[in-house]
Design an enzyme around this catalytic site. Sequence first.
Site, PDB file in Angstrom:
ATOM      1  N   MET A   1       0.840  -1.202   0.000  1.00 47.84           N
ATOM      2  CA  MET A   1       0.000   0.000   0.000  1.00 47.84           C
ATOM      3  C   MET A   1       0.877   1.255   0.000  1.00 47.84           C
ATOM      4  SD  MET A   1      -3.440  -0.882   1.991  1.00 47.84           S
ATOM      5  CE  MET A   1      -2.862  -0.633   3.650  1.00 47.84           C
ATOM      6  N   GLY A   2       2.170   1.097  -0.302  1.00 47.21           N
ATOM      7  CA  GLY A   2       3.048   2.259  -0.397  1.00 47.21           C
ATOM      8  C   GLY A   2       3.567   2.723   0.944  1.00 47.21           C
TER       9      GLY A   2
ATOM     10  N   GLY B   1      11.170  -2.859   5.476  1.00 45.47           N
ATOM     11  CA  GLY B   1      10.441  -4.130   5.500  1.00 45.47           C
ATOM     12  C   GLY B   1       9.951  -4.489   4.093  1.00 45.47           C
ATOM     13  N   HIS B   2       9.336  -3.508   3.413  1.00 39.13           N
ATOM     14  CA  HIS B   2       8.933  -3.732   2.024  1.00 39.13           C
ATOM     15  C   HIS B   2      10.175  -4.008   1.170  1.00 39.13           C
ATOM     16  CE1 HIS B   2       5.655  -0.855   3.403  1.00 39.13           C
ATOM     17  NE2 HIS B   2       4.941  -1.871   2.978  1.00 39.13           N
TER      18      HIS B   2
ATOM     19  N   GLN C   1     -10.617  -2.367   1.912  1.00 37.31           N
ATOM     20  CA  GLN C   1     -10.166  -3.095   3.098  1.00 37.31           C
ATOM     21  C   GLN C   1     -10.122  -2.216   4.341  1.00 37.31           C
ATOM     22  OE1 GLN C   1      -6.177  -3.998   1.358  1.00 37.31           O
ATOM     23  NE2 GLN C   1      -5.405  -3.546   3.408  1.00 37.31           N
TER      24      GLN C   1
ATOM     25  N   VAL D   1      10.738  -7.502   9.411  1.00 36.61           N
ATOM     26  CA  VAL D   1      11.917  -6.650   9.572  1.00 36.61           C
ATOM     27  C   VAL D   1      11.610  -5.644  10.684  1.00 36.61           C
ATOM     28  CG1 VAL D   1      13.468  -5.018   8.426  1.00 36.61           C
ATOM     29  CG2 VAL D   1      12.471  -6.922   7.127  1.00 36.61           C
TER      30      VAL D   1
ATOM     31  N   ARG E   1       2.599   2.758   9.277  1.00 33.90           N
ATOM     32  CA  ARG E   1       1.865   3.518  10.292  1.00 33.90           C
ATOM     33  C   ARG E   1       2.788   4.117  11.360  1.00 33.90           C
ATOM     34  NH1 ARG E   1      -3.784   2.018  10.086  1.00 33.90           N
ATOM     35  NH2 ARG E   1      -4.028   0.340   8.612  1.00 33.90           N
TER      36      ARG E   1
END
Length: 286
Positions: free
Chosen positions: A32-33, A38-39, A63, A178, A189
């Site tokens: 979700m950008g 981690g991504h 969602q 991560v 977040r």
Amino acid sequence: MKAERVETVAAIRARVARARGRGKTVALVPTMGALHTGHGELIRRARSEADFVVVSVFVNPIQFNSAEDFELYPRTLETDIDFCGRFGADAVFAPSAREMYPEPQLAFVEVSSLGDSFCGEFRPGHFRGVATVVAKLLNIVQPDRAYFGEKDAQQLAVIRRMVADLNLPIAIIPVATVREPDGLAMSSRNARLKPEDRAAAPLIYEALQAAARAVAEGGAPEKAKRAGMEVLARDPRFQVEYFECADPATMKIAERISGPVLILAAVWLGGVRLIDNILCGQHRSN
Ligand code: AMP
């Protein structure tokens, strides 16, 4: 290398078809950008295991069950595209909501029971929205492999079951969570936390570790839960939505410890909802 920005379903299908025509294997990393390390780890893994890597960046309205949460979700597309390029992605599929949902969505994917507990209980319809958008993305890109973080353990379970039950010919690859050096799981977040809340946030991982220790010492699930809740109670700003030991196969509360146990937490901290989990207890026999 710069990743190519692609905004339409037709255009990403054309890019993938071209890669396929050259005999390339294809990986998809759905996000979700507001990308973070981690991504980055998902993209790095995808890069090392496939020839053509697509990262999707789409804040999926169906969602979210709070309009405010959807509005406040961080959006940083330009930096995300640079980030994807640095990690070796070939294309960033960043469709508009109208491109993904040209008509109100009437067909949904529901992975019943796995998506009803924990996050599903507190965010009704959340996993239906997740499974539906992931099914759409998998059908649009048609990758050989798709990468998902263990940070969202229930989401991973839902996606794996959807792919198995619907016979989708795609390997789902899990990637370990991560963490920041202080133990906080990386999350888009986290950027919304006030400095004093960010300083307190590693207590979530401490609580999970305390519960895991109780499990390792042979404690029952209630004892593990108590150990974790005691850690979180040290700071009254934490509002616990749930803190439970779960059976990772069923995503139900574990009645006893008889195999792998997933310790799952969702907490609110200064108006921000954070989730984390650890898997433990898998070395027990009988
Ligand atoms: P999101 O953008 O939050 O929807 O996450 C996109 C993907 O990245 C999901 O598969 C997440 O589980 C994964 N992810 C998010 N945070 C982490 C993290 N800290 N470690 C590993 N994977 C993560």
